[in-house]
Write an enzyme that holds these catalytic residues in place. Structure first.
Site, PDB file in Angstrom:
ATOM      1  N   ASP A 214     -21.620 -26.603 -22.876  1.00  0.00           N
ATOM      2  CA  ASP A 214     -22.711 -27.579 -22.995  1.00  0.00           C
ATOM      3  C   ASP A 214     -23.299 -27.428 -24.394  1.00  0.00           C
ATOM      4  O   ASP A 214     -22.759 -26.686 -25.229  1.00  0.00           O
ATOM      5  CB  ASP A 214     -23.767 -27.359 -21.894  1.00  0.00           C
ATOM      6  CG  ASP A 214     -24.425 -28.675 -21.485  1.00  0.00           C
ATOM      7  OD1 ASP A 214     -24.978 -29.360 -22.364  1.00  0.00           O
ATOM      8  OD2 ASP A 214     -24.378 -29.036 -20.287  1.00  0.00           O
ATOM      9  N   HIS A 274     -23.068 -33.621 -24.701  1.00  0.00           N
ATOM     10  CA  HIS A 274     -23.316 -32.233 -24.271  1.00  0.00           C
ATOM     11  C   HIS A 274     -22.340 -31.249 -24.931  1.00  0.00           C
ATOM     12  O   HIS A 274     -21.787 -30.370 -24.261  1.00  0.00           O
ATOM     13  CB  HIS A 274     -23.210 -32.122 -22.740  1.00  0.00           C
ATOM     14  CG  HIS A 274     -24.430 -32.652 -22.037  1.00  0.00           C
ATOM     15  ND1 HIS A 274     -25.630 -31.993 -22.042  1.00  0.00           N
ATOM     16  CD2 HIS A 274     -24.614 -33.780 -21.309  1.00  0.00           C
ATOM     17  CE1 HIS A 274     -26.521 -32.691 -21.349  1.00  0.00           C
ATOM     18  NE2 HIS A 274     -25.933 -33.795 -20.897  1.00  0.00           N
ATOM     19  N   GLU A 344     -24.632 -38.591 -19.901  1.00  0.00           N
ATOM     20  CA  GLU A 344     -25.711 -38.525 -20.896  1.00  0.00           C
ATOM     21  C   GLU A 344     -25.237 -38.448 -22.346  1.00  0.00           C
ATOM     22  O   GLU A 344     -25.719 -37.628 -23.124  1.00  0.00           O
ATOM     23  CB  GLU A 344     -26.621 -37.321 -20.573  1.00  0.00           C
ATOM     24  CG  GLU A 344     -27.249 -37.423 -19.197  1.00  0.00           C
ATOM     25  CD  GLU A 344     -28.040 -36.176 -18.781  1.00  0.00           C
ATOM     26  OE1 GLU A 344     -29.036 -36.356 -18.067  1.00  0.00           O
ATOM     27  OE2 GLU A 344     -27.668 -35.057 -19.162  1.00  0.00           O
TER      28      GLU A 344
HETATM   29  C1  ACM Z   1     -26.416 -34.226 -14.930  1.00  0.00           C
HETATM   30  O1  ACM Z   1     -27.384 -33.870 -14.237  1.00  0.00           O
HETATM   31  N1  ACM Z   1     -26.596 -34.608 -16.187  1.00  0.00           N
HETATM   32  C2  ACM Z   1     -25.079 -34.231 -14.403  1.00  0.00           C
END
Ligand code: ACM
Ligand code: ZN
Length: 556
Positions: A214, A274, A344
């Site tokens: 991440d 991420h 995201e």
């Molecule tokens: C997430 O909670 N962004 C998978």
């Protein structure tokens, strides 16, 4: 010889059909209040008497299956550890029942399916019958829960052990019973991961979703790109680095450990967003190629100084890098799935990048969401060439996904319904029931959490049978999983506290048929597991109906 064999198998199948019909009739909630098995077995018939565990104790295999033998050695360790007995494992098929624990595989016990078992406890013997070694393992876990919580202690003093006579016929309703752990925001070492897997297997969890990369840290050694861990697993100057990662040997060891507990490990390598930790190691993979500024401390914000970034979707080098990484990952994990994140993606990066814009033009893509779909589909195709199915968070939802790809629905149930209707498999991780980084009570004593409220009761209220789906569409809902994001979770005892007992609720709603389970009964049974947690040295939350206050103190 062959005829004998088939006659025996036919007999086995008949016995199961009769038992299931009989036990359905005699199932009663009231009968079973002294039993505290979690998840609750599908069929439990209580009989008079008890089996007294005493030496010489033997686990006897009516099969030479290597995995069954491995299970026997597992149960041998569990029993020997707490009883102090020298438990013998033997495959002497001519032995009389005596005081044995008998393991039998019955390959045409189709009613038990791939993970079911039958457990008979009589005054003279205990017998676990299953179609598969996995079913036998779950029978062993149930047997463990039929013993008092002291069975989780290391042997201190000689005592007697009783198991109430009963007959259990059990199998799960859902095949994906998962738990996720984020080891990027905070790292959890190998010995904790093993402890976590042990605990999950006690509750018949069979998937461990390992969030390995991440923004805040890259935690898996990739031989071709050593800087991913040399740089991407460290925060701050080398002398104060808090970096930590799993070597490939660690990964192999943990995968093998999980396999012995019938847990599939699904690795997650996040893309296209991420990925700050990777971009600090290899800045040329971002849109600008610029070396980003780090923070000046070793907090988890070290790589977030300039905000969040993404891999450039226009550069071919991005795809060759990711394919190299995924090739090593595919080799390390025997899971048929690899999770690639997909959630995201930060805005206004690809929009301003000439290379991304050129890619969009060449491929006829109208916007950056379509560019993300292009990205995911390229990775999906590559994974399929490695015989791996792609999994992604619900932002990858699209009717253009291959039918083999799987979506984890966490923001709402809509992506789950949409994809199940399209014929794709789906896993539920609806945040309001499954995000265990949320608070679990309103007590001011709770350790700082990310927000929200997922009480044990709320975790138990997830219904994996979705409204508005046909039977065929519902069959695409593979199951569900708890998720533990670790922005605020530094210590392993804190991770335990957030996981237990909420994952036990998730396990039960996935394993047990709706007609045999209920919140009140679950809560009663769960309370009797608190001693077990204490004996296993596990930090956990004590559910309180008023939704407040009592919790055991976090252990160091
Ligand atoms: C997430 O909670 N962004 C998978
Ligand atoms: Zn770009």
């Amino acid at each position: 010889m062959l005829q004998n064999y088939f006659n025996k198998q036919k007999k086995c199948a008949c016995i199961f059909i009769i038992l299931i019909a009989y036990s359905t009739l005699c199932f009663s909630n009231d009968l079973n209040t002294s039993f505290s098995i979690v998840p609750r077995p599908a069929i439990l018939e209580v009989n008079a008497g008890q089996f007294v565990l005493a030496p010489p104790l033997r686990i006897m295999l009516k099969s030479d299956d290597a995995l069954l033998w491995r299970n026997a050695e597992y149960l041998q360790r569990v029993l020997a550890n707490s009883t102090g007995y020298d438990v013998i494992v033997s495959s002497d098929a001519n032995s009389v029942h005596g005081k044995n624990i008998i393991f039998e595989l019955c390959i045409d016990a189709n009613d038990l399916g791939a993970e079911g078992y039958k457990l008979e406890v009589t005054a003279n013997y205990i017998k676990i019958t299953s179609k598969t070694p996995a079913g036998n393992f779950y029978g062993c876990q149930t047997l463990r829960q039929l013993l008092s919580a002291d069975i989780e202690k290391t042997f201190i003093v000689q005592r007697t052990w009783q198991i109430p006579c009963c007959r259990i016929i059990d199998k799960p309703c859902f095949k994906w019973r998962g738990m996720h752990l984020d080891v990027s925001r905070h790292f959890f070492n190998k010995s904790f991961i093993k402890k976590y897997l042990d605990l999950l297997s006690l509750y018949k969890i069979n998937v461990f979703h390992w969030h390995l990369t991440d923004d805040e840290g890259w935690r898996i050694e990739i031989k071709k790109y050593p800087k991913l861990t040399e740089v991407g697993a460290c925060r701050g100057p080398k002398t104060t680095a808090s970096g930590n990662f799993y070597t490939q040997n660690d990964i192999k060891e943990i995968v093998a450990y999980a396999k012995e507990r019938y847990i599939t490990i699904v690795p997650e390598i996040e893309m296209p967003g991420h990925c700050n930790a990777a971009l600090y190691a290899y800045p040329e993979l971002s849109c600008t190629g610029r070396v980003l500024k780090t923070g000046n401390d070793n907090s988890r914000f070290y790589f977030l100084q300039e905000g969040r970034f993404a891999y450039c979707a226009g550069k071919e080098t991005t795809f060759s890098f990711l394919e190299d990484v995924l090739s090593e990952v595919a080799e390390l994990f025997d899971s048929p799935y690899i999770h690639i994140g997909g959630d995201e993606r930060p805005e206004n990066l690809w929009e301003q990048c000439p290379v991304c814009q050129k890619r969009m033009q060449q491929e006829g893509l109208k916007n950056t969401d379509e560019l993300q779909q292009y990205f995911i589909r390229r990775i999906e195709k590559f994974l399929l060439s490695k015989q791996k199915r792609l999994i992604g968070w619900d932002q990858i939802t699209s009717d253009k996904l291959a039918k083999s790809s799987i979506v984890i629905s966490y923001q709402s149930l809509e992506p789950a319904k949409k994809m199940a209707k399209a014929g794709n498999d789906v896993i539920l991780a609806l945040a309001e029931n499954c995000y265990f980084d949320w608070y679990q009570s309103k007590s001011p004593d709770e350790p700082k959490a990310i927000g929200g409220l997922v009480t044990l009761k709320k975790a138990y209220s997830l219904n994996p049978v979705l409204k508005g789906l046909t039977k065929e569409q519902q069959s695409h809902i593979l199951g569900a999983q708890g998720c533990l994001w670790t922005e605020y979770i530094e210590k392993s005892s804190h991770a335990e506290y957030m996981t237990f007992p909420r994952i036990c609720a998730t396990s039960e709603i996935l394993w047990s048929p709706k007609k045999v389970r209920g919140w009140k009964d679950f809560e009663r049974r769960m309370r009797s597991h608190y001693n077990r947690f204490d004996n296993l040295n596990v930090a956990y939350h004590k559910y309180n109906d008023k939704d407040v206050i009592e919790r055991n103190s976090l252990k160091k």
